[in-house]
Write a protein that holds these residues in place. Structure first.
Motif, mmCIF file in Angstrom:
data_model
loop_
_atom_site.group_PDB
_atom_site.id
_atom_site.type_symbol
_atom_site.label_atom_id
_atom_site.label_comp_id
_atom_site.label_asym_id
_atom_site.label_seq_id
_atom_site.Cartn_x
_atom_site.Cartn_y
_atom_site.Cartn_z
ATOM 1 N N ALA A 171 0.831 -1.205 0.000
ATOM 2 C CA ALA A 171 0.000 0.000 0.000
ATOM 3 C C ALA A 171 0.865 1.254 0.000
ATOM 4 O O ALA A 171 0.536 2.261 -0.638
ATOM 5 N N ALA A 172 1.984 1.211 0.728
ATOM 6 C CA ALA A 172 2.908 2.350 0.727
ATOM 7 C C ALA A 172 3.515 2.540 -0.656
ATOM 8 O O ALA A 172 3.672 3.676 -1.135
ATOM 9 N N ALA A 173 3.860 1.421 -1.314
ATOM 10 C CA ALA A 173 4.412 1.521 -2.667
ATOM 11 C C ALA A 173 3.403 2.139 -3.620
ATOM 12 O O ALA A 173 3.749 2.976 -4.457
ATOM 13 N N TRP A 174 2.128 1.739 -3.492
ATOM 14 C CA TRP A 174 1.112 2.323 -4.365
ATOM 15 C C TRP A 174 0.978 3.824 -4.127
ATOM 16 O O TRP A 174 0.817 4.587 -5.094
ATOM 17 N N LYS A 175 1.044 4.247 -2.856
ATOM 18 C CA LYS A 175 0.943 5.670 -2.566
ATOM 19 C C LYS A 175 2.055 6.452 -3.278
ATOM 20 O O LYS A 175 1.830 7.533 -3.828
ATOM 21 N N VAL A 176 3.254 5.891 -3.268
ATOM 22 C CA VAL A 176 4.385 6.567 -3.914
ATOM 23 C C VAL A 176 4.158 6.641 -5.421
ATOM 24 O O VAL A 176 4.299 7.702 -6.044
ATOM 25 N N TYR A 253 -5.496 -1.026 -7.894
ATOM 26 C CA TYR A 253 -4.952 0.318 -7.705
ATOM 27 C C TYR A 253 -3.749 0.551 -8.613
ATOM 28 O O TYR A 253 -3.608 1.621 -9.228
ATOM 29 N N PHE A 254 -2.871 -0.432 -8.696
ATOM 30 C CA PHE A 254 -1.694 -0.283 -9.544
ATOM 31 C C PHE A 254 -2.075 -0.225 -11.024
ATOM 32 O O PHE A 254 -1.402 0.461 -11.811
ATOM 33 N N ARG A 255 -3.127 -0.946 -11.419
ATOM 34 C CA ARG A 255 -3.575 -0.858 -12.817
ATOM 35 C C ARG A 255 -4.100 0.539 -13.129
ATOM 36 O O ARG A 255 -3.946 1.034 -14.259
ATOM 37 N N ASP A 256 -4.722 1.183 -12.134
ATOM 38 C CA ASP A 256 -5.148 2.571 -12.335
ATOM 39 C C ASP A 256 -3.941 3.479 -12.550
ATOM 40 O O ASP A 256 -3.966 4.368 -13.411
ATOM 41 N N VAL A 257 -2.874 3.263 -11.773
ATOM 42 C CA VAL A 257 -1.638 4.013 -11.986
ATOM 43 C C VAL A 257 -1.079 3.739 -13.375
ATOM 44 O O VAL A 257 -0.626 4.656 -14.085
ATOM 45 N N GLN A 258 -1.120 2.481 -13.788
ATOM 46 C CA GLN A 258 -0.640 2.118 -15.122
ATOM 47 C C GLN A 258 -1.435 2.827 -16.210
ATOM 48 O O GLN A 258 -0.860 3.355 -17.174
ATOM 49 N N ASP A 259 -2.762 2.868 -16.061
ATOM 50 C CA ASP A 259 -3.602 3.551 -17.051
ATOM 51 C C ASP A 259 -3.256 5.036 -17.138
ATOM 52 O O ASP A 259 -3.149 5.606 -18.237
ATOM 53 N N ASN A 260 -3.093 5.673 -15.977
ATOM 54 C CA ASN A 260 -2.741 7.093 -15.976
ATOM 55 C C ASN A 260 -1.383 7.330 -16.619
ATOM 56 O O ASN A 260 -1.184 8.322 -17.343
ATOM 57 N N ALA A 261 -0.429 6.429 -16.354
ATOM 58 C CA ALA A 261 0.895 6.568 -16.963
ATOM 59 C C ALA A 261 0.807 6.438 -18.482
ATOM 60 O O ALA A 261 1.484 7.175 -19.214
#
Length: 354
Positions: A171-176, A253-261
Motif C-alpha cells: 500500500a505504501a508503494a502504491w501511494k508513492v 490500484y496499480f492498474r489505475d496508476v498504469q492507465d494514468n501513466a
C-alpha cells in the motif's frame, strides 16, 4: 546467483556500523510504523522500529531515505537482509522504471518528473528535471529511496485510508507511485499550455519565431518520454508476475496508476509530434519570409535601376545627343523617371512583390 548476505561481491565483509563516517539517520526522511492500519505516533530509530514491527503480526515499517551512499546502503541491507542486486541498483541510481522480484522482496523503480515554468528558469533546457524513486518491499517493511526527486511525507495520506493501510507494505508503494504519476498529469497539463502558446507564436502573422525555443522544448519532452514511457509496460509485467505479493485490490490500484501513466505517455507523444510539426512549419515560414524579403529587395532594386539607366545615358559625354539642347529636357527626364518608377511600383504591387 545471489551473494551471501553481509558480504560484498568480492567476498570481503561489509563494514560494520561503527565504521560509518555518516550515520544512517542523516539521510532518513522519516521512519513510521503502521499497526492494524494505523500509524503509531512519534518516530523511532530504524533498528528499534524493525524489532517492534516483528513483534506484531499486522504491523509494518515505512522507511524513507534520501540519496544514501554506498556505506549507508550496506548497513541498511544488513539490517533488512536485502538482496545484493537490490543494493547495487539503489546505489547506481540510474534505473529504468521496473518491478523485479528477489525471493520474498520486490524492487520497484519509478522516475519522477518536475516542471518549472519560464518564470522560474532563464533557460528552456531547465524546464523539466527528472529524478528517481525506488521502493523495496518486504514482508514487514517498505523502503523508499529518492534520488534528486522531491517526495513529500505520504504517511498521513496512507493513515487516512485505514482500509488501504491495513494491506501492508504494498500500500505504501502504491501511494508513492500514485503520487509520482499524478504529478505526470500536472506536468502534461502545463506542457500542453506551453505547446499551445508556441503554436500561437508560430502561426500568428508578422510575429518573430523562436525556433531555438521549440527545439529546446522538444529536447525536454524527449527526456520526459524516456522517464515515463517504460513505466506502463513495467507495471503490466510486474502485476502479472507477482500476484502472490500483491493482493487483488492493490493490483486494481496499480492498474489505475498504469492507465494514468499510459495516458500521460500518449499526451507527451502527441506533444512531441506537434513540436516536430511546429519545427517544420517554422522553417517553412522563415523560408517564405526570406523569399518575400528577397522579392521586395529585388523590386526596389528594379525600380531604382530604370532611373539609373536613364541618368547613365544622359550622363555620357557625347556632343551630339537628342534633347541635349532642348529647353524642357531636364524636367522631361525627371518626369519620365518618376513615371517609370510609378508604373513598376504598380506592377510589383499587382503581383504581390511589394
Amino acid at each position: 546467483m545471489s551473494l551471501q548476505r553481509g558480504k560484498r561481491p568480492d567476498g570481503a565483509p561489509a563494514p560494520s556500523s561503527t565504521s560509518l563516517p555518516i550515520p544512517i539517520e542523516r539521510n532518513v526522511d522519516f521512519c513510521r510504523i503502521f499497526l492494524d492500519g494505523k500509524k503509531l505516533p512519534g518516530e523511532t530509530r530504524v533498528t528499534q522500529a524493525l524489532k517492534l514491527v516483528e513483534e506484531h503480526e499486522n504491523a509494518f515499517l515505512w522507511l524513507s531515505l534520501s540519496e544514501p551512499n554506498t556505506t549507508q546502503m550496506e548497513r541498511i541491507a544488513e539490517i533488512f537482509d536485502l538482496h545484493d542486486l537490490i543494493v547495487d541498483d539503489i546505489v547506481d541510481a540510474h534505473q529504468r522504471p521496473k518491478m523485479e522480484r528477489y525471493d520474498d522482496q520486490l524492487f520497484m523503480v519509478v522516475r519522477s518528473v518536475y516542471y518549472r515554468d519560464d518564470e522560474e528558469v532563464a533557460d528552456a533546457r531547465e524546464i523539466i528535471s527528472t529524478g528517481e524513486v525506488q521502493v523495496v518491499l518486504g514482508p514487514k517493511f517498505a523502503i523508499t529511496i529518492r534520488h534528486k526527486a522531491p517526495l513529500p511525507d505520504l504517511t498521513r495520506e496512507l493513515e487516512e485510508d485505514e482500509e488501504l493501510a491495513i494491506l501492508g507494505p504494498p500500500a505504501a508503494a502504491w501511494k508513492v507511485f500514485d503520487h509520482v504519476v499524478d504529478n505526470y498529469l500536472k506536468v502534461a497539463t502545463a506542457l500542453g499550455r506551453d505547446v499551445d502558446e508556441l503554436e500561437n507564436e508560430v502561426f500568428t502573422p508578422r510575429r518573430d519565431i523562436n525556433i531555438d525555443k521549440i527545439y529546446m522544448y522538444k529536447r525536454e519532452i524527449l527526456e520526459m518520454r524516456h522517464a515515463i514511457d517504460p513505466l506502463g509496460p513495467a507495471l503490466r509485467a510486474g502485476l502479472m508476475n507477482n500476484k502472490d505479493m500483491l493482493r487483488k485490490v492493490l493490483r486494481s490500484y496499480f492498474r489505475d496508476v498504469q492507465d494514468n501513466a499510459m495516458i500521460v505517455s500518449d499526451h507527451v507523444s502527441g506533444f512531441d509530434e506537434r513540436l516536430s510539426s511546429l519545427l517544420d512549419a517554422s522553417v517553412a515560414k522563415v523560408n517564405m519570409q526570406q523569399n518575400s524579403d528577397m522579392r521586395t529587395i529585388s523590386a526596389v532594386v528594379g525600380m531604382a535601376a530604370a532611373p539609373t539607366m536613364i541618368a547613365g545615358i544622359y550622363g555620357m559625354n557625347f556632343a551630339y545627343m537628342p534633347e541635349l539642347a532642348w529647353r524642357w529636357g531636364y524636367p522631361a527626364v525627371l518626369i519620365l523617371m518618376a513615371t517609370v518608377m510609378i508604373v513598376m511600383y504598380w506592377w510589383f504591387r499587382k503581383n504581390h512583390w511589394l
